[in-house]
Design a protein around this motif. Structure first.
Motif, PDB file in Angstrom:
ATOM      1  N   THR A   1       0.725  -1.226  -0.210  1.00 50.91           N
ATOM      2  CA  THR A   1      -0.069  -0.021  -0.008  1.00 50.91           C
ATOM      3  C   THR A   1       0.879   1.176   0.109  1.00 50.91           C
ATOM      4  O   THR A   1       0.782   2.004  -0.693  1.00 50.91           O
ATOM      5  CB  THR A   1      -0.875   0.095   1.331  1.00 50.91           C
ATOM      6  OG1 THR A   1      -1.738  -1.033   1.062  1.00 50.91           O
ATOM      7  CG2 THR A   1      -1.809   1.247   1.223  1.00 50.91           C
ATOM      8  N   ARG A   2       1.988   1.158   0.839  1.00 49.10           N
ATOM      9  CA  ARG A   2       2.859   2.394   0.845  1.00 49.10           C
ATOM     10  C   ARG A   2       3.595   2.664  -0.373  1.00 49.10           C
ATOM     11  O   ARG A   2       3.733   3.827  -0.802  1.00 49.10           O
ATOM     12  CB  ARG A   2       3.795   2.129   1.955  1.00 49.10           C
ATOM     13  CG  ARG A   2       4.311   3.413   2.527  1.00 49.10           C
ATOM     14  CD  ARG A   2       5.243   3.246   3.724  1.00 49.10           C
ATOM     15  NE  ARG A   2       5.550   1.884   4.261  1.00 49.10           N
ATOM     16  CZ  ARG A   2       5.669   1.482   5.399  1.00 49.10           C
ATOM     17  NH1 ARG A   2       5.684   2.377   6.476  1.00 49.10           N
ATOM     18  NH2 ARG A   2       5.973   0.206   5.518  1.00 49.10           N
TER      19      ARG A   2
ATOM     20  N   THR B   1       0.363   3.725  -3.160  1.00 46.66           N
ATOM     21  CA  THR B   1      -0.091   5.024  -2.577  1.00 46.66           C
ATOM     22  C   THR B   1       0.638   6.250  -2.243  1.00 46.66           C
ATOM     23  O   THR B   1       0.209   6.938  -1.959  1.00 46.66           O
ATOM     24  CB  THR B   1      -1.371   4.652  -1.983  1.00 46.66           C
ATOM     25  OG1 THR B   1      -0.820   4.154  -0.571  1.00 46.66           O
ATOM     26  CG2 THR B   1      -2.499   3.819  -2.359  1.00 46.66           C
TER      27      THR B   1
END
Length: 159
Positions: free
Chosen positions: A31-32, A35
Motif C-alpha cells: 500500500t505504501r 499510494t
C-alpha cells in the motif's frame, strides 16, 4: 527420557499471530509503495499480535523445557537438594506468572469498566489487554507441568 512434551494450542496461536503479522506488514508495504500512504491499523494490530506471539511462544518453551537457565548448581547437587531447587525454581515462576495473571486481569477489568478505546482503531482497549492474563495463566499451567515433569525425572536440564 520421553520425547519432548507438546504445547499444540500455543504453537497454533503463535503461528497464526506470525502469519497475520506477516500479511498485514506485507499489505502495508504494498500500500505504501502504490499510494505513498500507509494503513493506520497495522502498527496497533502488529504490536498486539507480537505480544500474543511472545507469550504463546514462551508457553511452548516452558512446556518443552526450553527456557534458558544455568544448570551448573542443579547438576552438582545430590538428588534431594536438586529436587528442592527444582521446586524453588517452579515456585518462583508460578509466583511471577500468578502476579502477571492477577494484575493483568485487574487491568483488563478496569479498562472494560472505563470503556477506554485504542488510539488507532478505536476498539475497546480491554480486547487487547485481556490476552495478557489469559496467556500468562496458560504459561502458569505449563510451568506447573514442567516442574512436575522435572521432579518426576521426565525432564532434565539438558533437554
Amino acid at each position: 527420557m520421553i520425547p519432548s512434551p507438546d504445547a499444540r494450542p500455543e504453537r497454533w496461536l503463535a503461528a497464526l499471530a506470525l502469519v497475520i503479522i506477516s500479511l498485514i506488514s506485507l499489505g502495508n508495504v504494498v500500500t505504501r509503495y502504490i499510494t505513498g500512504g500507509s494503513l493506520a491499523f497495522t502498527e496497533e494490530l502488529s504490536v498486539f499480535l507480537l505480544v500474543v506471539l511472545t507469550f504463546a511462544g514462551a508457553a511452548v518453551a516452558l512446556r518443552r523445557n526450553g527456557h534458558i537457565r544455568i544448570g551448573m548448581l542443579e547438576r552438582a547437587l545430590p538428588t534431594g537438594p536438586r529436587r528442592l531447587l527444582v521446586l524453588f525454581q517452579g515456585a518462583c515462576g508460578i509466583a511471577v506468572l500468578g502476579l502477571i495473571s492477577w494484575f493483568g486481569a485487574k487491568l483488563a477489568w478496569q479498562e472494560y469498566q472505563w470503556e477506554t478505546l485504542s488510539p488507532g482503531l478505536g476498539l475497546p482497549q480491554w480486547w487487547y489487554i485481556v490476552w495478557l492474563p489469559l496467556l500468562a495463566a496458560v504459561m502458569l499451567v505449563r510451568q506447573l507441568q514442567q516442574t512436575w515433569d522435572r521432579l518426576r525425572g521426565r525432564l532434565d536440564d539438558e533437554s
